[in-house]
Write a protein that holds these residues in place. Sequence first.
Motif, PDB file in Angstrom:
ATOM      1  N   ARG A   1     -20.557  -1.767  14.174  1.00  0.00           N
ATOM      2  CA  ARG A   1     -20.471  -1.753  12.709  1.00  0.00           C
ATOM      3  C   ARG A   1     -19.156  -1.140  12.244  1.00  0.00           C
ATOM      4  N   TYR A   2     -18.769  -0.013  12.848  1.00  0.00           N
ATOM      5  CA  TYR A   2     -17.497   0.631  12.499  1.00  0.00           C
ATOM      6  C   TYR A   2     -16.322  -0.302  12.789  1.00  0.00           C
ATOM      7  N   ALA A   3     -16.366  -0.962  13.937  1.00  0.00           N
ATOM      8  CA  ALA A   3     -15.277  -1.862  14.321  1.00  0.00           C
ATOM      9  C   ALA A   3     -15.171  -3.035  13.347  1.00  0.00           C
ATOM     10  N   LEU A   4     -16.304  -3.621  12.978  1.00  0.00           N
ATOM     11  CA  LEU A   4     -16.293  -4.742  12.035  1.00  0.00           C
ATOM     12  C   LEU A   4     -15.806  -4.300  10.659  1.00  0.00           C
ATOM     13  N   ARG A   5     -16.227  -3.122  10.239  1.00  0.00           N
ATOM     14  CA  ARG A   5     -15.772  -2.600   8.948  1.00  0.00           C
ATOM     15  C   ARG A   5     -14.259  -2.376   8.953  1.00  0.00           C
ATOM     16  N   ALA A   6     -13.744  -1.818  10.043  1.00  0.00           N
ATOM     17  CA  ALA A   6     -12.302  -1.589  10.151  1.00  0.00           C
ATOM     18  C   ALA A   6     -11.544  -2.910  10.136  1.00  0.00           C
ATOM     19  N   LEU A   7     -12.045  -3.892  10.862  1.00  0.00           N
ATOM     20  CA  LEU A   7     -11.404  -5.204  10.894  1.00  0.00           C
ATOM     21  C   LEU A   7     -11.412  -5.846   9.510  1.00  0.00           C
ATOM     22  N   CYS A   8     -12.533  -5.765   8.834  1.00  0.00           N
ATOM     23  CA  CYS A   8     -12.645  -6.308   7.473  1.00  0.00           C
ATOM     24  C   CYS A   8     -11.653  -5.611   6.538  1.00  0.00           C
ATOM     25  N   ASN A   9     -11.589  -4.290   6.614  1.00  0.00           N
ATOM     26  CA  ASN A   9     -10.654  -3.548   5.762  1.00  0.00           C
ATOM     27  C   ASN A   9      -9.210  -3.946   6.038  1.00  0.00           C
ATOM     28  N   GLU A  10      -8.870  -4.120   7.304  1.00  0.00           N
ATOM     29  CA  GLU A  10      -7.502  -4.495   7.655  1.00  0.00           C
ATOM     30  C   GLU A  10      -7.166  -5.907   7.179  1.00  0.00           C
ATOM     31  N   LEU A  11      -8.113  -6.816   7.320  1.00  0.00           N
ATOM     32  CA  LEU A  11      -7.848  -8.206   6.949  1.00  0.00           C
ATOM     33  C   LEU A  11      -7.908  -8.448   5.442  1.00  0.00           C
ATOM     34  N   LEU A  12      -8.858  -7.821   4.772  1.00  0.00           N
ATOM     35  CA  LEU A  12      -9.070  -8.117   3.358  1.00  0.00           C
ATOM     36  C   LEU A  12      -8.397  -7.139   2.398  1.00  0.00           C
ATOM     37  N   TYR A  13      -8.210  -5.905   2.824  1.00  0.00           N
ATOM     38  CA  TYR A  13      -7.725  -4.891   1.887  1.00  0.00           C
ATOM     39  C   TYR A  13      -6.380  -4.289   2.265  1.00  0.00           C
ATOM     40  N   PHE A  14      -5.731  -4.813   3.297  1.00  0.00           N
ATOM     41  CA  PHE A  14      -4.428  -4.291   3.687  1.00  0.00           C
ATOM     42  C   PHE A  14      -3.431  -4.509   2.555  1.00  0.00           C
ATOM     43  N   ARG A  15      -2.584  -3.524   2.351  1.00  0.00           N
ATOM     44  CA  ARG A  15      -1.561  -3.671   1.316  1.00  0.00           C
ATOM     45  C   ARG A  15      -0.297  -2.946   1.752  1.00  0.00           C
ATOM     46  N   PHE A  16       0.809  -3.394   1.211  1.00  0.00           N
ATOM     47  CA  PHE A  16       2.089  -2.781   1.526  1.00  0.00           C
ATOM     48  C   PHE A  16       2.457  -1.688   0.533  1.00  0.00           C
ATOM     49  N   ASP A  17       1.812  -1.662  -0.603  1.00  0.00           N
ATOM     50  CA  ASP A  17       2.121  -0.664  -1.631  1.00  0.00           C
ATOM     51  C   ASP A  17       1.223   0.561  -1.467  1.00  0.00           C
ATOM     52  N   TYR A  18       1.463   1.299  -0.399  1.00  0.00           N
ATOM     53  CA  TYR A  18       0.652   2.467  -0.093  1.00  0.00           C
ATOM     54  C   TYR A  18       0.787   3.485  -1.220  1.00  0.00           C
ATOM     55  N   PRO A  19      -0.315   4.040  -1.701  1.00  0.00           N
ATOM     56  CA  PRO A  19      -0.277   4.854  -2.924  1.00  0.00           C
ATOM     57  C   PRO A  19       0.204   6.294  -2.717  1.00  0.00           C
ATOM     58  N   LEU A  20       1.407   6.461  -2.202  1.00  0.00           N
ATOM     59  CA  LEU A  20       1.987   7.792  -2.050  1.00  0.00           C
ATOM     60  C   LEU A  20       3.210   7.913  -2.945  1.00  0.00           C
ATOM     61  N   GLU A  21       3.351   9.074  -3.545  1.00  0.00           N
ATOM     62  CA  GLU A  21       4.525   9.356  -4.366  1.00  0.00           C
ATOM     63  C   GLU A  21       5.316  10.479  -3.710  1.00  0.00           C
ATOM     64  N   ILE A  22       6.613  10.447  -3.861  1.00  0.00           N
ATOM     65  CA  ILE A  22       7.446  11.557  -3.402  1.00  0.00           C
ATOM     66  C   ILE A  22       7.433  12.606  -4.502  1.00  0.00           C
ATOM     67  N   ASP A  23       7.144  13.840  -4.130  1.00  0.00           N
ATOM     68  CA  ASP A  23       7.084  14.929  -5.105  1.00  0.00           C
ATOM     69  C   ASP A  23       8.459  15.586  -5.193  1.00  0.00           C
ATOM     70  N   PRO A  24       9.144  15.439  -6.318  1.00  0.00           N
ATOM     71  CA  PRO A  24      10.497  15.997  -6.446  1.00  0.00           C
ATOM     72  C   PRO A  24      10.525  17.525  -6.457  1.00  0.00           C
ATOM     73  N   ASN A  25       9.373  18.158  -6.640  1.00  0.00           N
ATOM     74  CA  ASN A  25       9.326  19.625  -6.656  1.00  0.00           C
ATOM     75  C   ASN A  25       9.246  20.230  -5.259  1.00  0.00           C
ATOM     76  N   ALA A  26       9.057  19.397  -4.248  1.00  0.00           N
ATOM     77  CA  ALA A  26       8.981  19.891  -2.868  1.00  0.00           C
ATOM     78  C   ALA A  26      10.386  20.181  -2.358  1.00  0.00           C
ATOM     79  N   GLY A  27      10.465  21.042  -1.397  1.00  0.00           N
ATOM     80  CA  GLY A  27      11.753  21.307  -0.762  1.00  0.00           C
ATOM     81  C   GLY A  27      12.155  22.762  -0.758  1.00  0.00           C
ATOM     82  N   PRO A  28      12.307  23.379  -1.946  1.00  0.00           N
ATOM     83  CA  PRO A  28      12.703  24.791  -1.935  1.00  0.00           C
ATOM     84  C   PRO A  28      11.668  25.648  -1.208  1.00  0.00           C
ATOM     85  N   LYS A  29      12.146  26.663  -0.526  1.00  0.00           N
ATOM     86  CA  LYS A  29      11.270  27.512   0.276  1.00  0.00           C
ATOM     87  C   LYS A  29      10.127  28.106  -0.541  1.00  0.00           C
TER      88      LYS A  29
END
Length: 164
Positions: free
Chosen positions: A18-46
């Motif tokens: 079941r886990y394997a089929l769910r993973a395969l379904c997610n990869e085939l049907l819901y894969f996307r290139f626009d991964y929802p991560l943003e770069i945080d400009p406030n990161a960096g300073p110690k």
Amino acid sequence: MFWSNRMNGTPDSLESLRYALRALCNELLYFRFDYPLEIDPNAGPKESLHYYLYTDRLSWDIMSMDPTGVPRARTRLAGVVYKPAYIAWWGLIQLGHFLRDHDEASRKLFLKQVDWLESHAVVRADGSVVWSNNFDIPHGKTLLKSPWISAYDQGLVILPGKLG
């Protein structure tokens, strides 16, 4: 196979399928290139508590919260397990929410993850601190036996531990 043994809390063959089929379904049907991560400009300073990446749109479909609010990962081969990297990432996401929205609930969730990570840290004979994975899991032809150490886990855990 060793991972189909219900006695050690791991899933049986049907559940693994079941886990394997769910993973395969997610990869085939819901894969996307626009991964929802943003770069945080406030990161960096110690002195900054901001992490370099932020998101409020990730899927946490493999997450299963324990009664104390610490996430566990539902995995196909090991069942429901505490994964230090997963806990650390959840903590970083909560810290990001708190820093952006001043949401007290997110701050408390972040600190809960830091508490878990602190209480599960293992101090080794040489003085180093590691977070182990306390479950058996096959990795290729190798069976990783509990407790095993992952560089991925160590890298992610170090961040919230330093920030908390």
